[in-house]
Design an enzyme around this catalytic site. Structure first.
Site, PDB file in Angstrom:
ATOM      1  CE  LYS A 134       0.588   1.908   3.393  1.00  0.00           C
ATOM      2  NZ  LYS A 134       1.839   2.503   4.015  1.00  0.00           N
ATOM      3  CE1 TYR A 218      -2.161   0.226   7.444  1.00  0.00           C
ATOM      4  CE2 TYR A 218      -0.698   2.107   7.308  1.00  0.00           C
ATOM      5  CZ  TYR A 218      -0.930   0.762   7.144  1.00  0.00           C
ATOM      6  OH  TYR A 218       0.072  -0.048   6.666  1.00  0.00           O
TER       7      TYR A 218
HETATM    8  P1  NAD Z   1      12.178   2.292   2.122  1.00  0.00           P
HETATM    9  O1  NAD Z   1      12.553   3.641   1.663  1.00  0.00           O
HETATM   10  O2  NAD Z   1      12.759   1.810   3.406  1.00  0.00           O
HETATM   11  O3  NAD Z   1      12.548   1.219   0.994  1.00  0.00           O
HETATM   12  C1  NAD Z   1      12.285   1.468  -0.362  1.00  0.00           C
HETATM   13  C2  NAD Z   1      13.160   0.573  -1.219  1.00  0.00           C
HETATM   14  O4  NAD Z   1      12.964   0.936  -2.589  1.00  0.00           O
HETATM   15  C3  NAD Z   1      14.648   0.719  -0.910  1.00  0.00           C
HETATM   16  O5  NAD Z   1      15.256  -0.545  -0.913  1.00  0.00           O
HETATM   17  C4  NAD Z   1      15.157   1.542  -2.088  1.00  0.00           C
HETATM   18  O6  NAD Z   1      16.519   1.279  -2.414  1.00  0.00           O
HETATM   19  C5  NAD Z   1      14.237   1.078  -3.200  1.00  0.00           C
HETATM   20  N1  NAD Z   1      14.172   2.021  -4.311  1.00  0.00           N
HETATM   21  C6  NAD Z   1      14.299   1.706  -5.603  1.00  0.00           C
HETATM   22  N2  NAD Z   1      14.224   2.790  -6.380  1.00  0.00           N
HETATM   23  C7  NAD Z   1      14.062   3.845  -5.549  1.00  0.00           C
HETATM   24  C8  NAD Z   1      13.936   5.242  -5.757  1.00  0.00           C
HETATM   25  N3  NAD Z   1      13.952   5.787  -6.988  1.00  0.00           N
HETATM   26  N4  NAD Z   1      13.814   6.023  -4.675  1.00  0.00           N
HETATM   27  C9  NAD Z   1      13.765   5.498  -3.430  1.00  0.00           C
HETATM   28  N5  NAD Z   1      13.877   4.175  -3.172  1.00  0.00           N
HETATM   29  C10 NAD Z   1      14.023   3.349  -4.224  1.00  0.00           C
HETATM   30  O7  NAD Z   1      10.589   2.244   2.138  1.00  0.00           O
HETATM   31  P2  NAD Z   1       9.659   1.226   2.909  1.00  0.00           P
HETATM   32  O8  NAD Z   1       9.261   1.825   4.206  1.00  0.00           O
HETATM   33  O9  NAD Z   1      10.251  -0.127   2.891  1.00  0.00           O
HETATM   34  O10 NAD Z   1       8.334   1.276   2.005  1.00  0.00           O
HETATM   35  C11 NAD Z   1       8.223   0.560   0.797  1.00  0.00           C
HETATM   36  C12 NAD Z   1       6.744   0.278   0.504  1.00  0.00           C
HETATM   37  O11 NAD Z   1       6.232  -0.494   1.566  1.00  0.00           O
HETATM   38  C13 NAD Z   1       5.876   1.544   0.437  1.00  0.00           C
HETATM   39  O12 NAD Z   1       4.841   1.349  -0.485  1.00  0.00           O
HETATM   40  C14 NAD Z   1       5.308   1.646   1.838  1.00  0.00           C
HETATM   41  O13 NAD Z   1       4.091   2.326   1.917  1.00  0.00           O
HETATM   42  C15 NAD Z   1       5.119   0.178   2.151  1.00  0.00           C
HETATM   43  N6  NAD Z   1       5.097  -0.088   3.589  1.00  0.00           N
HETATM   44  C16 NAD Z   1       4.053  -0.772   4.077  1.00  0.00           C
HETATM   45  C17 NAD Z   1       3.952  -1.025   5.412  1.00  0.00           C
HETATM   46  C18 NAD Z   1       2.786  -1.806   5.928  1.00  0.00           C
HETATM   47  O14 NAD Z   1       2.595  -1.835   7.131  1.00  0.00           O
HETATM   48  N7  NAD Z   1       2.025  -2.464   5.076  1.00  0.00           N
HETATM   49  C19 NAD Z   1       4.946  -0.575   6.279  1.00  0.00           C
HETATM   50  C20 NAD Z   1       6.040   0.108   5.754  1.00  0.00           C
HETATM   51  C21 NAD Z   1       6.097   0.348   4.396  1.00  0.00           C
END
Ligand code: NAD
Length: 362
Positions: A134, A218
């Site tokens: 999401k 949420y």
């Molecule tokens: P994050 O920034 O920690 O990780 C993002 C990943 O994408 C990194 O590994 C990064 O290297 C990669 N990436 C590739 N191309 C990129 C770019 N151009 N710019 C930035 N990053 C790039 O983010 P996250 O917190 O892991 O979130 C990722 C997804 O997961 C989002 O959609 C977020 O909403 C979702 N999420 C969901 C929950 C949940 O509870 N369901 C919790 C956290 C995150």
């Protein structure tokens, strides 16, 4: 009343366990039948590293078999920790070759939201089932394209709304269906945390940042699931206390929703405030949950004295096991792409309302 309360809890518990059925022989995905689906995580950031990969170790129906990353320096640690074979490691350029890899059944897209559509569509084109985090995507058009790509390629698309797999959230969805307290009158819901980062994609519009998609969904889901209805109008206001960080996207969004039954919701979301609760006022009672959308420990109470407090080892493990079972048994997903799209329709209306400072009909 005591007996009724116990029945409520037991029934809700049944919902929670019956969806996690073991895979049956009905699994119709081409290729030999497997005991577990091979999952490849795309994007090895916080959520993949801290939550999904550990949760995959707890699943019955899934195995972490592959990774897709643009950061080669992360690979040795992932291989060491999870025993991932060289042939199951991809980067963003050679990702489409995953089509030829029978180890991978499901691609789980865990990238910034603006990248969800591209990788979902590429994974579907490679013939893999898709789980996508999401918010589903920044626009309704993207969501529709993702649904179409999965339908055209005859693969399933699930959105990572872990809360809908949580029996505590399912408990108030059941109240919405059975209406023991009459109709919903008013909902208040909030989802936010203080994010101290200054250069993350969550502050970048082109990458799909903004609190509305990240945490606001949420609060929105709380209202949608507590009524069991889709909103018909919205009035929203965006604000920021840190314009030096939040100049492309909103730090805070407050939005009011009107539902067909007449129920109203006041929802709040922010990257500047820690808050996590849901209150539903019905014609003849109330329900409160706090926390409401945490990874674990969501719990609440109702005006008749009933307690909502189901233990759950891992939301993410339950989510992935249930999504895998739906693929193996070819049954309906709990959170299909269409459900992610429903939220994004409202999110688009919220942005229009905040931008034009007016009520927007949906
Ligand atoms: P994050 O920034 O920690 O990780 C993002 C990943 O994408 C990194 O590994 C990064 O290297 C990669 N990436 C590739 N191309 C990129 C770019 N151009 N710019 C930035 N990053 C790039 O983010 P996250 O917190 O892991 O979130 C990722 C997804 O997961 C989002 O959609 C977020 O909403 C979702 N999420 C969901 C929950 C949940 O509870 N369901 C919790 C956290 C995150």
């Amino acid at each position: 009343m005591e007996k009724q309360r116990r029945i409520f809890i037991q029934k809700a518990g049944l919902i929670a366990t019956s969806t996690a059925l073991a895979p049956s022989t009905l699994w119709s995905v081409s290729g030999p039948k497997k005991e577990k689906l091979g999952v490849a995580l795309v994007g090895l950031g916080y959520y993949s590293t801290d939550l999904l990969a550990p949760a995959l170790q707890m699943t019955k129906n899934c195995e972490l078999k592959g990774i897709v990353t643009g950061s080669p320096e992360k690979i040795p640690k992932w291989q060491e920790q999870y025993g991932i074979a060289d042939k199951n490691i991809y980067n963003y350029q050679n990702f489409d070759q995953i089509a030829n890899n029978p180890d991978i059944d499901v691609v789980y897209v865990v990238l910034p939201p603006a990248m969800h559509a591209e990788y979902t569509i590429r994974a579907a084109g490679a013939g893999k089932h898709v789980w996508c985090e999401k918010p589903m995507a920044p626009s309704v058009a993207d969501c529709e394209a993702m649904i179409k790509a999965c339908r055209d390629n005859k693969v399933k698309l699930a959105i990572g709304y872990r809360c809908q797999h949580d029996p505590n959230i399912q408990a108030y969805m059941k109240v919405a269906r059975e209406q023991p307290f009459g109709k919903v009158r008013m909902i208040t819901s909030a989802a936010g945390y203080f994010d101290g980062r200054t250069t993350h994609w969550k502050q970048n519009k082109a990458l799909g940042g903004g609190v509305m998609g990240d945490m606001g969904v949420y609060a929105l889901q709380g209202a949608r699931l507590a009524t069991g209805e889709e909103p018909i109008s919205v009035l929203a206001q965006a604000s920021t206390t840190r314009p030096e960080v939040y100049h492309e996207v909103e730090e805070t969004m407050m939005f009011q929703l009107e539902f067909p039954s007449g129920a109203r919701a006041a929802c709040h979301t922010s990257f500047g405030i820690n808050m996590n609760y849901l209150q539903v006022n019905y014609e003849k009672g109330w329900l409160k949950m706090e926390p409401h959308s945490s990874y674990g420990g969501n719990n609440g109470s109702m005006s008749d004295g009933a307690i909502i407090n189901f233990p759950l080892e891992s939301q993410q493990a339950k989510q992935m096991d249930e999504d895998a079972a739906a693929i193996m048994n070819n049954t309906d997903l709990i959170v299909p792409g269409e459900e992610g799209l429903r939220d994004i329709r409202v999110v688009e209306a919220i942005y229009r309302s905040a931008g034009d400072n007016c009520i927007v009909k949906i």
